[in-house]
Design a protein around this motif. Structure first.
Motif, PDB file in Angstrom:
ATOM      1  N   PRO A   4      38.958  57.555  41.999  1.00 59.22           N
ATOM      2  CA  PRO A   4      39.902  57.147  43.227  1.00 59.22           C
ATOM      3  C   PRO A   4      39.202  56.167  44.227  1.00 59.22           C
ATOM      4  CG  PRO A   4      39.086  59.164  43.666  1.00 59.22           C
ATOM      5  CD  PRO A   4      38.458  58.849  42.274  1.00 59.22           C
ATOM      6  N   LEU A   5      37.949  55.661  43.816  1.00 61.19           N
ATOM      7  CA  LEU A   5      37.144  54.913  44.852  1.00 61.19           C
ATOM      8  C   LEU A   5      37.865  53.520  45.023  1.00 61.19           C
ATOM      9  CD1 LEU A   5      34.790  54.843  46.819  1.00 61.19           C
ATOM     10  CD2 LEU A   5      33.184  54.219  44.859  1.00 61.19           C
ATOM     11  N   PRO A   6      38.095  52.702  43.788  1.00 59.85           N
ATOM     12  CA  PRO A   6      38.439  51.394  44.052  1.00 59.85           C
ATOM     13  C   PRO A   6      40.067  51.360  44.662  1.00 59.85           C
ATOM     14  CG  PRO A   6      37.890  51.758  41.695  1.00 59.85           C
ATOM     15  CD  PRO A   6      38.073  53.064  42.473  1.00 59.85           C
ATOM     16  N   VAL A   7      40.829  52.597  44.602  1.00 59.48           N
ATOM     17  CA  VAL A   7      41.996  52.633  45.465  1.00 59.48           C
ATOM     18  C   VAL A   7      41.713  52.817  46.910  1.00 59.48           C
ATOM     19  CG1 VAL A   7      44.109  53.970  45.706  1.00 59.48           C
ATOM     20  CG2 VAL A   7      43.345  53.697  43.333  1.00 59.48           C
ATOM     21  N   PHE A   8      40.946  53.618  47.132  1.00 61.03           N
ATOM     22  CA  PHE A   8      40.497  53.855  48.661  1.00 61.03           C
ATOM     23  C   PHE A   8      39.971  52.432  49.150  1.00 61.03           C
ATOM     24  CE2 PHE A   8      40.197  58.643  48.141  1.00 61.03           C
ATOM     25  CZ  PHE A   8      41.384  58.669  48.637  1.00 61.03           C
ATOM     26  N   ALA A   9      39.273  51.857  48.541  1.00 66.38           N
ATOM     27  CA  ALA A   9      38.629  50.626  48.837  1.00 66.38           C
ATOM     28  C   ALA A   9      39.828  49.689  49.153  1.00 66.38           C
ATOM     29  CB  ALA A   9      37.806  49.918  47.788  1.00 66.38           C
ATOM     30  N   ARG A  10      40.786  49.346  48.428  1.00 64.83           N
ATOM     31  CA  ARG A  10      41.815  48.615  48.618  1.00 64.83           C
ATOM     32  C   ARG A  10      42.817  49.166  49.861  1.00 64.83           C
ATOM     33  NH1 ARG A  10      42.168  48.894  42.942  1.00 64.83           N
ATOM     34  NH2 ARG A  10      44.045  50.281  42.922  1.00 64.83           N
ATOM     35  N   LEU A  11      42.839  50.590  49.505  1.00 70.13           N
ATOM     36  CA  LEU A  11      43.664  51.031  50.720  1.00 70.13           C
ATOM     37  C   LEU A  11      43.230  50.842  52.272  1.00 70.13           C
ATOM     38  CD1 LEU A  11      45.279  54.260  49.114  1.00 70.13           C
ATOM     39  CD2 LEU A  11      46.487  52.318  50.136  1.00 70.13           C
ATOM     40  N   ALA A  12      41.932  51.247  52.490  1.00 67.07           N
ATOM     41  CA  ALA A  12      41.482  51.060  54.023  1.00 67.07           C
ATOM     42  C   ALA A  12      41.445  49.940  54.772  1.00 67.07           C
ATOM     43  CB  ALA A  12      39.938  51.207  53.784  1.00 67.07           C
ATOM     44  N   VAL A  49      46.352  52.777  63.470  1.00 66.60           N
ATOM     45  CA  VAL A  49      45.747  53.568  62.417  1.00 66.60           C
ATOM     46  C   VAL A  49      44.270  53.471  62.507  1.00 66.60           C
ATOM     47  CG1 VAL A  49      45.633  53.915  59.842  1.00 66.60           C
ATOM     48  CG2 VAL A  49      47.766  53.058  60.927  1.00 66.60           C
ATOM     49  N   THR A  50      43.863  55.010  62.556  1.00 66.51           N
ATOM     50  CA  THR A  50      42.421  55.066  62.584  1.00 66.51           C
ATOM     51  C   THR A  50      41.712  55.853  61.327  1.00 66.51           C
ATOM     52  OG1 THR A  50      42.474  55.042  65.076  1.00 66.51           O
ATOM     53  CG2 THR A  50      40.294  55.771  63.791  1.00 66.51           C
ATOM     54  N   LEU A  51      40.907  55.350  60.675  1.00 64.08           N
ATOM     55  CA  LEU A  51      40.390  56.012  59.637  1.00 64.08           C
ATOM     56  C   LEU A  51      39.065  56.892  60.235  1.00 64.08           C
ATOM     57  CD1 LEU A  51      40.387  53.150  56.853  1.00 64.08           C
ATOM     58  CD2 LEU A  51      42.227  54.967  57.348  1.00 64.08           C
ATOM     59  N   THR A  52      39.371  58.254  60.023  1.00 64.39           N
ATOM     60  CA  THR A  52      38.362  58.962  60.503  1.00 64.39           C
ATOM     61  C   THR A  52      37.363  59.577  59.357  1.00 64.39           C
ATOM     62  OG1 THR A  52      39.855  60.977  60.511  1.00 64.39           O
ATOM     63  CG2 THR A  52      39.895  59.598  62.459  1.00 64.39           C
ATOM     64  N   ALA A  57      57.302  57.862  63.110  1.00 64.38           N
ATOM     65  CA  ALA A  57      58.071  58.202  61.737  1.00 64.38           C
ATOM     66  C   ALA A  57      58.250  56.842  60.898  1.00 64.38           C
ATOM     67  CB  ALA A  57      59.536  58.926  61.906  1.00 64.38           C
ATOM     68  N   ALA A  58      58.396  55.792  61.430  1.00 67.02           N
ATOM     69  CA  ALA A  58      58.492  54.598  60.457  1.00 67.02           C
ATOM     70  C   ALA A  58      57.172  53.994  59.930  1.00 67.02           C
ATOM     71  CB  ALA A  58      58.981  53.525  61.478  1.00 67.02           C
ATOM     72  N   LEU A  59      56.113  54.316  60.845  1.00 68.58           N
ATOM     73  CA  LEU A  59      54.725  53.822  60.477  1.00 68.58           C
ATOM     74  C   LEU A  59      54.337  55.082  59.343  1.00 68.58           C
ATOM     75  CD1 LEU A  59      52.071  52.463  60.398  1.00 68.58           C
ATOM     76  CD2 LEU A  59      51.479  54.079  62.353  1.00 68.58           C
ATOM     77  N   GLU A  60      54.548  56.238  59.523  1.00 68.35           N
ATOM     78  CA  GLU A  60      54.132  57.309  58.531  1.00 68.35           C
ATOM     79  C   GLU A  60      54.968  57.049  57.146  1.00 68.35           C
ATOM     80  OE1 GLU A  60      54.083  62.074  58.102  1.00 68.35           O
ATOM     81  OE2 GLU A  60      54.808  61.238  59.844  1.00 68.35           O
ATOM     82  N   ALA A  61      56.213  56.709  57.266  1.00 66.34           N
ATOM     83  CA  ALA A  61      56.988  56.500  55.908  1.00 66.34           C
ATOM     84  C   ALA A  61      56.498  55.177  55.091  1.00 66.34           C
ATOM     85  CB  ALA A  61      58.590  56.257  56.437  1.00 66.34           C
ATOM     86  N   GLU A  62      56.296  54.171  56.254  1.00 61.29           N
ATOM     87  CA  GLU A  62      55.456  53.115  55.433  1.00 61.29           C
ATOM     88  C   GLU A  62      53.956  53.204  54.646  1.00 61.29           C
ATOM     89  OE1 GLU A  62      54.481  48.440  56.702  1.00 61.29           O
ATOM     90  OE2 GLU A  62      55.455  49.891  58.133  1.00 61.29           O
ATOM     91  N   ILE A  63      53.364  54.114  55.320  1.00 58.49           N
ATOM     92  CA  ILE A  63      51.932  54.459  54.679  1.00 58.49           C
ATOM     93  C   ILE A  63      52.068  55.452  53.625  1.00 58.49           C
ATOM     94  CG2 ILE A  63      49.970  55.855  55.027  1.00 58.49           C
ATOM     95  CD1 ILE A  63      49.921  54.515  57.922  1.00 58.49           C
ATOM     96  N   ARG A  64      53.222  56.399  53.581  1.00 52.48           N
ATOM     97  CA  ARG A  64      53.181  57.396  52.553  1.00 52.48           C
ATOM     98  C   ARG A  64      53.698  56.434  51.100  1.00 52.48           C
ATOM     99  NH1 ARG A  64      53.701  62.909  53.195  1.00 52.48           N
ATOM    100  NH2 ARG A  64      53.196  63.814  55.269  1.00 52.48           N
ATOM    101  N   ALA A  65      54.785  55.353  51.657  1.00 53.00           N
ATOM    102  CA  ALA A  65      55.024  54.633  50.365  1.00 53.00           C
ATOM    103  C   ALA A  65      54.034  53.741  49.922  1.00 53.00           C
ATOM    104  CB  ALA A  65      56.464  53.853  50.864  1.00 53.00           C
ATOM    105  N   ARG A  66      53.350  53.326  50.571  1.00 55.05           N
ATOM    106  CA  ARG A  66      52.153  52.296  50.052  1.00 55.05           C
ATOM    107  C   ARG A  66      51.024  53.281  49.224  1.00 55.05           C
ATOM    108  NH1 ARG A  66      50.429  46.871  50.983  1.00 55.05           N
ATOM    109  NH2 ARG A  66      48.960  46.623  49.261  1.00 55.05           N
ATOM    110  N   VAL A  67      50.880  54.328  49.973  1.00 57.77           N
ATOM    111  CA  VAL A  67      49.849  55.028  49.235  1.00 57.77           C
ATOM    112  C   VAL A  67      50.245  55.533  47.678  1.00 57.77           C
ATOM    113  CG1 VAL A  67      48.357  57.164  49.235  1.00 57.77           C
ATOM    114  CG2 VAL A  67      48.372  55.868  51.293  1.00 57.77           C
ATOM    115  N   ALA A  68      51.660  56.093  47.980  1.00 60.94           N
ATOM    116  CA  ALA A  68      52.263  56.396  46.324  1.00 60.94           C
ATOM    117  C   ALA A  68      52.247  55.457  45.616  1.00 60.94           C
ATOM    118  CB  ALA A  68      53.588  56.790  46.923  1.00 60.94           C
ATOM    119  N   GLU A  69      52.526  54.188  45.868  1.00 55.85           N
ATOM    120  CA  GLU A  69      52.488  53.083  45.149  1.00 55.85           C
ATOM    121  C   GLU A  69      51.208  52.936  44.373  1.00 55.85           C
ATOM    122  OE1 GLU A  69      53.344  48.215  45.063  1.00 55.85           O
ATOM    123  OE2 GLU A  69      53.884  49.602  46.992  1.00 55.85           O
TER     124      GLU A  69
END
Length: 381
Positions: free
Chosen positions: A203-211, A230-233, A264-276
């Motif tokens: 999963p590391l390359p995916v996290f590197a792209r997603l961050a 969005v804060t990555l913690t 709600a809109a931001l969360e939906a956008e992030i969920r969709a991008r991560v799922a993709e």
């Protein structure tokens, strides 16, 4: 008005609460102490166990009129406190460095004042809410069947705020505290030998792209209707070894916006991008939500009442320092009542909230209690 003896006793109560903090959902002893103190004031009704360990006392005039709720928080934080005061926490790793001990005692001061001189109409409710820090407490209180007995027409709360003049109150109409939610994103693949990483799915390359993508979706900026942060913690991938290419990883992200709909809109956008991204990489995906907070939005009428009370008491106030990016588990009370959150300045040079050396100033106990009482008198006589 609270006398010197009251202030001495309330200060001692704050110090006792400060020494014995309890984290969200575990406020058993704190709630018991609060209930004991309230019982001595002979309220019309004392409700315990609401929304978990919540405590509410009702002072009913017996005459028709609005129900006015004043709220404080029972819980503490999982933060080790610096031993900078005599009343330092006696529970390792737990402390009241958000000032909830001070908020509770201001509310107890109000209860004393109303018990001595009942209001002429309606009801005053003092609510000590559990689990504020996790965003779970207000919802649990409101969903509790007992809440119907105290459902308010107005709701008020005060939170101490460092970086503002001592005794100054910041409040405004509209947004006071952001909506937010924490997402725990887990990606699952397949481990492999470090000499042959292609035999697994990391999963590391995916996290590197997603961050950077996730951070770009919430860049922060001015706190207006378009605000998104969005804060990555936290990020953990694989095991701390040199011989294994990772097969699983976890990313924590906090989403923060200026309103519930935009969250709600931001969360939906992030969920969709991560799922993709997960699907493209052939990785399993699990997303858990934590610490969901509704936006706190002040009603114009409630703010007007609070400002009138501050003018009567000679309390300096304005809109400096508000709204806040930080979330506060008070917003849901405003869905059924006209509500106002107020931020009480604790000093320009005071340690920040959640710092290990933050401590609520004892000399502000009377300020908060008398402001609450003035609001209650203006509404209920």
């Amino acid at each position: 008005m609270l006398g010197n003896a009251d202030l001495v006793e309330l200060t001692a109560l704050r110090h006792a609460l400060h020494r014995a903090p309890e984290v969200s959902g575990q406020e058993v002893e704190t709630a018991r102490r609060i209930a004991t103190e309230l019982s001595a004031l002979n309220p019309s009704e004392l409700i315990t166990g609401i929304g978990g360990h919540g405590v509410a006392a009702v002072f009913d005039s017996g005459e028709p009129g609005p129900a006015v709720l004043f709220r404080a928080e029972l819980d503490a934080l999982p933060i080790a406190e610096d031993p900078h005061v005599e009343w330092v926490s006696e529970r390792p790793g737990v402390s009241h460095v958000c000032g909830h001990d001070g908020h509770m005692v201001m509310l107890m001061g109000l209860a004393r004042l109303i018990a001595r001189k009942p209001v002429a109409k309606g009801r005053v409710i003092v609510l000590f809410q559990p689990a504020e820090e996790t965003g779970a407490g207000a919802r649990a209180v409101i969903e509790d069947p007992n809440f119907a007995r105290i459902a308010p027409d107005f709701a008020f709360a005060i939170h101490g705020l460092p970086g503002r003049p001592r005794g100054y109150v910041g409040t405004k109409r509209g947004l006071m505290n952001c909506a937010s939610v924490g997402l725990k994103i887990t990606l699952s693949g397949k481990t492999a030998h470090a000499a042959d990483p292609g035999a697994g799915r990391s999963p590391l390359p995916v996290f590197a792209r997603l961050a950077p993508v996730l951070e770009a979706l919430g860049p922060g900026g001015d706190l207006d209707d378009a605000f998104r942060l969005v804060t990555l913690t936290h990020l953990s991938v694989g095991e701390p070894t040199f011989g294994i290419a990772p097969g699983e990883g976890v990313l924590y992200a906090t989403l923060r916006t200026g309103g519930d709909d935009s969250l709600a809109a931001l969360e939906a956008e992030i969920r969709a991008r991560v799922a993709e991204e997960a699907k493209t990489a052939g990785l399993g995906l699990e997303i858990e939500e934590h610490d969901r907070f509704a936006a706190s939005v002040n009603a114009a009428e409630a703010v007007g009442i609070a400002r009138q009370a501050m003018d009567s008491l000679g309390i300096a106030h304005g809109e400096e320092g508000v709204p806040m990016r930080a979330s506060e588990d008070f917003g849901l009370f405003g869905h059924g009542a006209k509500s106002a959150m107020m931020c009480l300045g604790v000093g320009l040079d005071a340690p920040a909230l959640h710092n290990p050396d933050y401590d609520f100033p004892d000399d502000l106990i009377g300020t908060g209690a008398h402001l609450f009482e003035r609001i209650a008198r203006d509404l209920l006589g």
